[in-house]
Design a protein around this motif. Structure first.
Motif, PDB file in Angstrom:
ATOM      1  N   TYR A 325       0.826  -1.208   0.000  1.00 34.83           N
ATOM      2  CA  TYR A 325       0.000   0.000   0.000  1.00 34.83           C
ATOM      3  C   TYR A 325       0.860   1.257   0.000  1.00 34.83           C
ATOM      4  CZ  TYR A 325      -3.490   3.472   1.252  1.00 34.83           C
ATOM      5  OH  TYR A 325      -4.285   4.591   1.264  1.00 34.83           O
ATOM      6  N   LEU A 326       1.856   1.332   0.880  1.00 33.67           N
ATOM      7  CA  LEU A 326       2.683   2.534   0.949  1.00 33.67           C
ATOM      8  C   LEU A 326       3.496   2.730  -0.331  1.00 33.67           C
ATOM      9  CD1 LEU A 326       3.938   2.650   4.650  1.00 33.67           C
ATOM     10  CD2 LEU A 326       1.830   3.545   3.637  1.00 33.67           C
ATOM     11  N   SER A 327       3.929   1.634  -0.953  1.00 31.42           N
ATOM     12  CA  SER A 327       4.635   1.761  -2.231  1.00 31.42           C
ATOM     13  C   SER A 327       3.735   2.380  -3.291  1.00 31.42           C
ATOM     14  CB  SER A 327       5.123   0.392  -2.709  1.00 31.42           C
ATOM     15  OG  SER A 327       6.131  -0.117  -1.865  1.00 31.42           O
ATOM     16  N   SER A 328       2.461   2.031  -3.255  1.00 30.00           N
ATOM     17  CA  SER A 328       1.540   2.575  -4.258  1.00 30.00           C
ATOM     18  C   SER A 328       1.310   4.067  -4.049  1.00 30.00           C
ATOM     19  CB  SER A 328       0.206   1.817  -4.221  1.00 30.00           C
ATOM     20  OG  SER A 328      -0.574   2.171  -3.095  1.00 30.00           O
ATOM     21  N   ILE A 329       1.234   4.523  -2.800  1.00 29.00           N
ATOM     22  CA  ILE A 329       0.953   5.941  -2.584  1.00 29.00           C
ATOM     23  C   ILE A 329       2.197   6.805  -2.773  1.00 29.00           C
ATOM     24  CG2 ILE A 329      -0.909   5.316  -1.016  1.00 29.00           C
ATOM     25  CD1 ILE A 329       0.666   6.291   1.310  1.00 29.00           C
ATOM     26  N   ALA A 330       3.389   6.212  -2.586  1.00 31.64           N
ATOM     27  CA  ALA A 330       4.623   6.979  -2.779  1.00 31.64           C
ATOM     28  C   ALA A 330       5.100   6.973  -4.226  1.00 31.64           C
ATOM     29  CB  ALA A 330       5.722   6.417  -1.880  1.00 31.64           C
ATOM     30  N   SER A 331       4.481   6.156  -5.059  1.00 32.65           N
ATOM     31  CA  SER A 331       4.875   6.073  -6.467  1.00 32.65           C
ATOM     32  C   SER A 331       4.485   7.343  -7.213  1.00 32.65           C
ATOM     33  CB  SER A 331       4.195   4.870  -7.130  1.00 32.65           C
ATOM     34  OG  SER A 331       2.787   5.088  -7.235  1.00 32.65           O
ATOM     35  N   ASP A 332       5.037   7.520  -8.396  1.00 34.60           N
ATOM     36  CA  ASP A 332       4.674   8.673  -9.228  1.00 34.60           C
ATOM     37  C   ASP A 332       3.169   8.695  -9.500  1.00 34.60           C
ATOM     38  OD1 ASP A 332       7.301   9.462  -9.329  1.00 34.60           O
ATOM     39  OD2 ASP A 332       7.686   8.617 -11.322  1.00 34.60           O
ATOM     40  N   GLU A 333       2.603   7.515  -9.745  1.00 36.17           N
ATOM     41  CA  GLU A 333       1.177   7.440 -10.034  1.00 36.17           C
ATOM     42  C   GLU A 333       0.342   7.824  -8.805  1.00 36.17           C
ATOM     43  OE1 GLU A 333       3.501   4.980 -12.766  1.00 36.17           O
ATOM     44  OE2 GLU A 333       3.387   5.020 -10.571  1.00 36.17           O
TER      45      GLU A 333
END
Length: 363
Positions: A325-333
């Motif tokens: 989850y945190l990887s998804s929110i910190a990603s460019d997208e």
């Protein structure tokens, strides 16, 4: 871990609120694709900063669409309540506009593996808007000292000479000021107070804290409470995450010799120009905002919201869901989605890489 009576209450309250908010959060996810490559399953609960509430709604909807067998809940209970719930084990991650303190880091975290600690991960940058609703006034300019004196109760009427001197040509009413502050422990308050203390220490001598330090004015619960009180009141002023300013008036603040309106770009600029807090672990990315900068194009009244997670979880299932989850929110997208839906400033590519590396290190 021994949890105090207050800590237990916070954990129970956070868990109950999460259960109540679960349906609403899941409904925002839209229809899941018929087939998904995701193998993730389970429920992930978080709580904390209300400033990033709109961003969390967008992040959750996107993540659950990509991972239809995962339920993510986030209760915007405030930074202090979120950190307390995380420390006590009520949630797997917290959102906070304030860093974990040295005392908090020295303690135990119920969901973290024994002997390990937690880390701060900057994932949300936003200006703090000084919102106002003053009869007959569409534009307002304020410097830090005047703002400090308004919220400390030293300036009590809108036509005070100090306000009038900054707003030549504006007809200010001879009316009492209602200054609205957060009644709950709030990272937004801490960032607001830190700005006033650093830029106008003679007017705001109190050290920055999650708790508003004065008995003056009117208290309101959460970001939504402050916005509602300013909106529905008369001759009111408050501070809130800029994404929630809506149609309210927003003051320009003085930076150097110029008055600056908030913008996502100006908020991001001051974050990129600020150093990291010294003495932290390598994966604990804590930023020390330079409030006193007078560089053109910066807006120093800004908050950085952090996702707080264990460096190592006692339960591997927690680690798997938190990392994803945190990887998804910190990603460019993810950052672009928050900018679109909440008006936040995407973290820079350089900072994003540091954050993603730190998230990848979670066990």
């Amino acid at each position: 871990m021994n949890v105090t009576r207050i800590g237990r209450a916070a954990v129970v309250a956070a868990a109950a609120a999460i259960l109540l908010s679960s349906c609403a959060a899941n409904e925002g996810g839209g229809a899941a694709p018929e087939e998904s490559a995701s193998t993730l399953t389970g429920t992930l609960n978080g709580a904390g900063a209300s400033s990033m509430g709109s961003a969390q709604e967008a992040w959750i909807a996107s993540f659950q669409t990509a991972n239809p067998d995962v339920t993510v809940n986030y209760e915007p209970s405030g930074s202090g309540a979120g950190r307390e719930a995380f420390i006590g084990g009520g949630v797997a991650f917290a959102g906070s506009d304030s860093l974990l303190s040295d005392d908090e880091l020295a303690g135990e975290f119920a969901r973290c593996a024994p002997g390990t600690s937690a880390i701060d991960l900057p994932v949300y940058i936003s200006p703090i808007a000084v919102i106002f609703n003053v009869e007959g006034v569409d534009e307002l300019k304020l410097d830090a000292a005047t703002l400090a004196n308004i919220f400390s109760g030293q300036i009590t009427t809108w036509n005070d000479p100090a306000i009038a001197a900054l707003n030549e040509g504006v007809t200010l009413p001879a009316a009492n000021i209602t200054a609205v502050h957060r009644s709950d422990d709030s990272g937004t308050t801490k960032n607001f107070a830190d700005y006033l203390n650093k830029v106008a220490p003679e007017a705001w001598a109190e050290e920055a804290s999650d708790t508003f330090p004065f008995a003056s004015g009117e208290g309101a619960q959460g970001t939504s409470g402050v916005v509602e009180a300013v909106t529905n009141g008369v001759n009111t002023i408050g501070y809130a995450d800029a994404s929630r300013a809506g149609d309210l008036g927003v003051a320009q603040i003085k930076v150097g010799d110029e008055f600056v309106a908030y913008s996502a770009e100006a908020a991001a600029a001051v974050v990129d120009a600020s150093p990291l807090v010294e003495g932290r672990e390598a994966n604990d990315i804590a930023i020390k905002i330079d409030r006193t900068t007078t560089e053109p194009g910066v807006y120093p009244l800004v908050l950085v919201s952090y996702a707080i997670a264990c460096q190592e979880y006692a339960d591997a299932a927690d680690a798997e869901l938190v990392k994803a989850y945190l990887s998804s929110i910190a990603s460019d997208e993810g950052q672009a989605l928050a900018a679109e839906q909440a008006g936040s400033a995407p973290i820079s590519s350089e900072l994003s890489l540091k954050v993603l590396d730190a998230i990848e290190s979670i066990k």
